[in-house]
Scaffold this motif. Structure first.
Motif, PDB file in Angstrom:
ATOM      1  N   VAL A  73      11.503  -5.882   1.674  1.00 25.26           N
ATOM      2  CA  VAL A  73      12.822  -6.451   1.379  1.00 25.26           C
ATOM      3  C   VAL A  73      12.821  -7.972   1.523  1.00 25.26           C
ATOM      4  N   GLU A  74      11.970  -8.494   2.381  1.00 20.53           N
ATOM      5  CA  GLU A  74      11.883  -9.949   2.515  1.00 20.53           C
ATOM      6  C   GLU A  74      11.495 -10.629   1.200  1.00 20.53           C
ATOM      7  N   CYS A  75      10.852  -9.892   0.323  1.00 25.60           N
ATOM      8  CA  CYS A  75      10.444 -10.450  -0.975  1.00 25.60           C
ATOM      9  C   CYS A  75      11.504 -10.246  -2.053  1.00 25.60           C
ATOM     10  N   TRP A  76      12.588  -9.563  -1.718  1.00 26.55           N
ATOM     11  CA  TRP A  76      13.651  -9.370  -2.694  1.00 26.55           C
ATOM     12  C   TRP A  76      14.403 -10.676  -2.934  1.00 26.55           C
ATOM     13  N   PRO A  77      15.033 -10.819  -4.085  1.00 25.90           N
ATOM     14  CA  PRO A  77      15.949 -11.947  -4.282  1.00 25.90           C
ATOM     15  C   PRO A  77      17.197 -11.756  -3.422  1.00 25.90           C
ATOM     16  N   ASP A  78      18.065 -12.740  -3.398  1.00 26.17           N
ATOM     17  CA  ASP A  78      19.263 -12.659  -2.554  1.00 26.17           C
ATOM     18  C   ASP A  78      20.130 -11.447  -2.888  1.00 26.17           C
ATOM     19  N   GLN A  79      20.140 -11.051  -4.136  1.00 26.16           N
ATOM     20  CA  GLN A  79      20.915  -9.884  -4.562  1.00 26.16           C
ATOM     21  C   GLN A  79      19.970  -8.702  -4.779  1.00 26.16           C
ATOM     22  N   PRO A  80      20.056  -7.662  -3.944  1.00 26.25           N
ATOM     23  CA  PRO A  80      19.145  -6.517  -4.073  1.00 26.25           C
ATOM     24  C   PRO A  80      19.165  -5.860  -5.444  1.00 26.25           C
ATOM     25  N   ARG A  81      20.259  -5.993  -6.164  1.00 32.14           N
ATOM     26  CA  ARG A  81      20.325  -5.372  -7.484  1.00 32.14           C
ATOM     27  C   ARG A  81      19.307  -5.983  -8.450  1.00 32.14           C
ATOM     28  N   ASP A  82      18.825  -7.177  -8.118  1.00 25.66           N
ATOM     29  CA  ASP A  82      17.845  -7.843  -8.980  1.00 25.66           C
ATOM     30  C   ASP A  82      16.404  -7.573  -8.541  1.00 25.66           C
ATOM     31  N   ALA A  83      16.229  -6.787  -7.487  1.00 25.57           N
ATOM     32  CA  ALA A  83      14.876  -6.508  -6.988  1.00 25.57           C
ATOM     33  C   ALA A  83      14.152  -5.540  -7.915  1.00 25.57           C
ATOM     34  N   GLU A  84      12.823  -5.656  -7.950  1.00 26.22           N
ATOM     35  CA  GLU A  84      11.991  -4.759  -8.744  1.00 26.22           C
ATOM     36  C   GLU A  84      10.978  -4.080  -7.827  1.00 26.22           C
ATOM     37  N   ALA A  85      10.715  -2.826  -8.090  1.00 26.91           N
ATOM     38  CA  ALA A  85       9.769  -2.072  -7.267  1.00 26.91           C
ATOM     39  C   ALA A  85       8.345  -2.546  -7.528  1.00 26.91           C
ATOM     40  N   ASP A  86       7.560  -2.665  -6.459  1.00 31.57           N
ATOM     41  CA  ASP A  86       6.159  -3.035  -6.561  1.00 31.57           C
ATOM     42  C   ASP A  86       5.371  -1.815  -7.032  1.00 31.57           C
ATOM     43  N   PRO A  87       4.676  -1.893  -8.188  1.00 29.69           N
ATOM     44  CA  PRO A  87       3.939  -0.724  -8.697  1.00 29.69           C
ATOM     45  C   PRO A  87       2.918  -0.176  -7.703  1.00 29.69           C
ATOM     46  N   ALA A  88       2.263  -1.071  -6.958  1.00 29.55           N
ATOM     47  CA  ALA A  88       1.267  -0.609  -5.990  1.00 29.55           C
ATOM     48  C   ALA A  88       1.927   0.194  -4.869  1.00 29.55           C
ATOM     49  N   GLU A  89       3.094  -0.257  -4.418  1.00 33.15           N
ATOM     50  CA  GLU A  89       3.802   0.472  -3.364  1.00 33.15           C
ATOM     51  C   GLU A  89       4.355   1.793  -3.893  1.00 33.15           C
ATOM     52  N   MET A  90       4.776   1.817  -5.140  1.00 34.94           N
ATOM     53  CA  MET A  90       5.224   3.077  -5.746  1.00 34.94           C
ATOM     54  C   MET A  90       4.080   4.083  -5.789  1.00 34.94           C
ATOM     55  N   ALA A  91       2.887   3.616  -6.168  1.00 33.53           N
ATOM     56  CA  ALA A  91       1.724   4.508  -6.221  1.00 33.53           C
ATOM     57  C   ALA A  91       1.364   5.011  -4.832  1.00 33.53           C
ATOM     58  N   GLU A  92       1.461   4.129  -3.827  1.00 33.94           N
ATOM     59  CA  GLU A  92       1.159   4.528  -2.455  1.00 33.94           C
ATOM     60  C   GLU A  92       2.177   5.534  -1.941  1.00 33.94           C
ATOM     61  N   THR A  93       3.447   5.347  -2.298  1.00 33.08           N
ATOM     62  CA  THR A  93       4.490   6.300  -1.908  1.00 33.08           C
ATOM     63  C   THR A  93       4.208   7.673  -2.496  1.00 33.08           C
ATOM     64  N   LEU A  94       3.783   7.703  -3.757  1.00 33.35           N
ATOM     65  CA  LEU A  94       3.428   8.961  -4.401  1.00 33.35           C
ATOM     66  C   LEU A  94       2.246   9.611  -3.702  1.00 33.35           C
ATOM     67  N   ARG A  95       1.237   8.794  -3.359  1.00 36.68           N
ATOM     68  CA  ARG A  95       0.062   9.347  -2.678  1.00 36.68           C
ATOM     69  C   ARG A  95       0.456   9.980  -1.350  1.00 36.68           C
ATOM     70  N   ARG A  96       1.323   9.306  -0.594  1.00 37.77           N
ATOM     71  CA  ARG A  96       1.746   9.829   0.701  1.00 37.77           C
ATOM     72  C   ARG A  96       2.592  11.095   0.544  1.00 37.77           C
ATOM     73  N   ALA A  97       3.391  11.141  -0.524  1.00 40.27           N
ATOM     74  CA  ALA A  97       4.240  12.313  -0.742  1.00 40.27           C
ATOM     75  C   ALA A  97       3.435  13.560  -1.062  1.00 40.27           C
ATOM     76  N   ASP A  98       2.159  13.391  -1.447  1.00 44.13           N
ATOM     77  CA  ASP A  98       1.320  14.514  -1.847  1.00 44.13           C
ATOM     78  C   ASP A  98       0.552  15.117  -0.681  1.00 44.13           C
ATOM     79  N   TRP A  99       0.935  14.739   0.571  1.00 42.66           N
ATOM     80  CA  TRP A  99       0.185  15.187   1.746  1.00 42.66           C
ATOM     81  C   TRP A  99       0.172  16.711   1.920  1.00 42.66           C
ATOM     82  N   SER A 100       1.210  17.413   1.449  1.00 46.85           N
ATOM     83  CA  SER A 100       1.345  18.847   1.740  1.00 46.85           C
ATOM     84  C   SER A 100       0.406  19.716   0.920  1.00 46.85           C
ATOM     85  N   ARG A 101      -0.338  19.155   0.002  1.00 42.97           N
ATOM     86  CA  ARG A 101      -1.240  19.966  -0.820  1.00 42.97           C
ATOM     87  C   ARG A 101      -2.449  20.456  -0.045  1.00 42.97           C
ATOM     88  N   THR A 102      -2.795  19.796   1.066  1.00 42.12           N
ATOM     89  CA  THR A 102      -3.989  20.197   1.829  1.00 42.12           C
ATOM     90  C   THR A 102      -3.639  20.370   3.303  1.00 42.12           C
TER      91      THR A 102
END
Length: 227
Positions: free
Chosen positions: A181-210
């Motif tokens: 959030v420290e990297c967001w602009p002053d208005q959160p509505r203008d923030a964009e998701a970091d693709p690398a963090e989105m991919a990491e979130t997906l990887r972590r969400a897949d923990w239940s497969r094993t």
């Protein structure tokens, strides 16, 4: 058995405490807050009625005592109460219900400011640190052999590990989210998701497969914000 109001999870929580030893109503409410308040918080006004309900159901008995000039009622579990408690334990209960005003505020951050969101994340971390202070004190008491109920160390350790990981999760998440959030602009509505963090979130969400397939402890997984 009485046709009184049906037993609730709170009823069984108090019945479980009575299974440890007899208590007065005042002691029950204090112990409920001290040992169970972090996993099953309930208003004291509700707790004062529950022991009477257990008596009406024949699961507890009430005995009048006098301490000095002050009368008090001591509740203890009955054989029927122990059977009812054991039966309740034989049926897995419902899972946790997450309720967090701070998470709700972060979810709707796009209607506020980035500085507001950062303040909320700092408050979330402070909450985790504060809650873990009691958790840590209890763990130290058990490790030093000065806990109130050392014979229940095995059960307390299992629940304590959950609380430890939960508080650490909140603190680590707040740290990670704060960096984002420290990297967001002053208005959160203008923030964009970091693709690398989105991919990491997906990887972590897949923990239940094993899931682990034996009784060996599952390998520790790094919490968000850690390496």
């Amino acid at each position: 058995m009485s046709t009184d109001a049906p037993l609730t999870t709170t009823s069984y929580a108090l019945l479980g405490l009575l299974g440890v030893r007899p208590w007065t109503t005042y002691e029950l409410t204090r112990q409920m807050d001290r040992s169970l308040g972090r996993i099953w918080p309930r208003a004291q006004s509700k707790l004062y009625e529950e022991p009477k309900k257990l008596v009406r159901h024949g699961l507890a008995r009430a005995e009048k005592e006098t301490v000095g000039r002050r009368p008090r009622t001591v509740y203890s579990i009955t054989p029927d109460g122990r059977r009812a408690l054991a039966e309740w334990l034989g049926h897995p209960g419902a899972g946790p219900v997450l309720e967090s005003e701070q998470l709700l505020q972060v979810f709707f951050a796009d209607s506020g400011s980035t500085s507001d969101t950062l303040a909320t994340l700092r408050a979330a971390r402070a909450w985790a640190v504060e809650r873990n202070a009691d958790n840590l004190a209890t763990a130290r008491d058990y490790a030093a052999g000065r806990a109130a109920f050392p014979e229940r160390a095995a059960q307390t350790m299992v629940v304590g590990r959950f609380l430890t990981e939960y508080y650490r999760l909140v603190a680590n998440w707040a740290d990670w989210a704060g960096h984002i959030v420290e990297c967001w602009p002053d208005q959160p509505r203008d923030a964009e998701a970091d693709p690398a963090e989105m991919a990491e979130t997906l990887r972590r969400a897949d923990w239940s497969r094993t899931p682990p397939d034996d009784c060996e402890p599952a390998p520790a997984r790094p919490a968000p914000g850690t390496v």
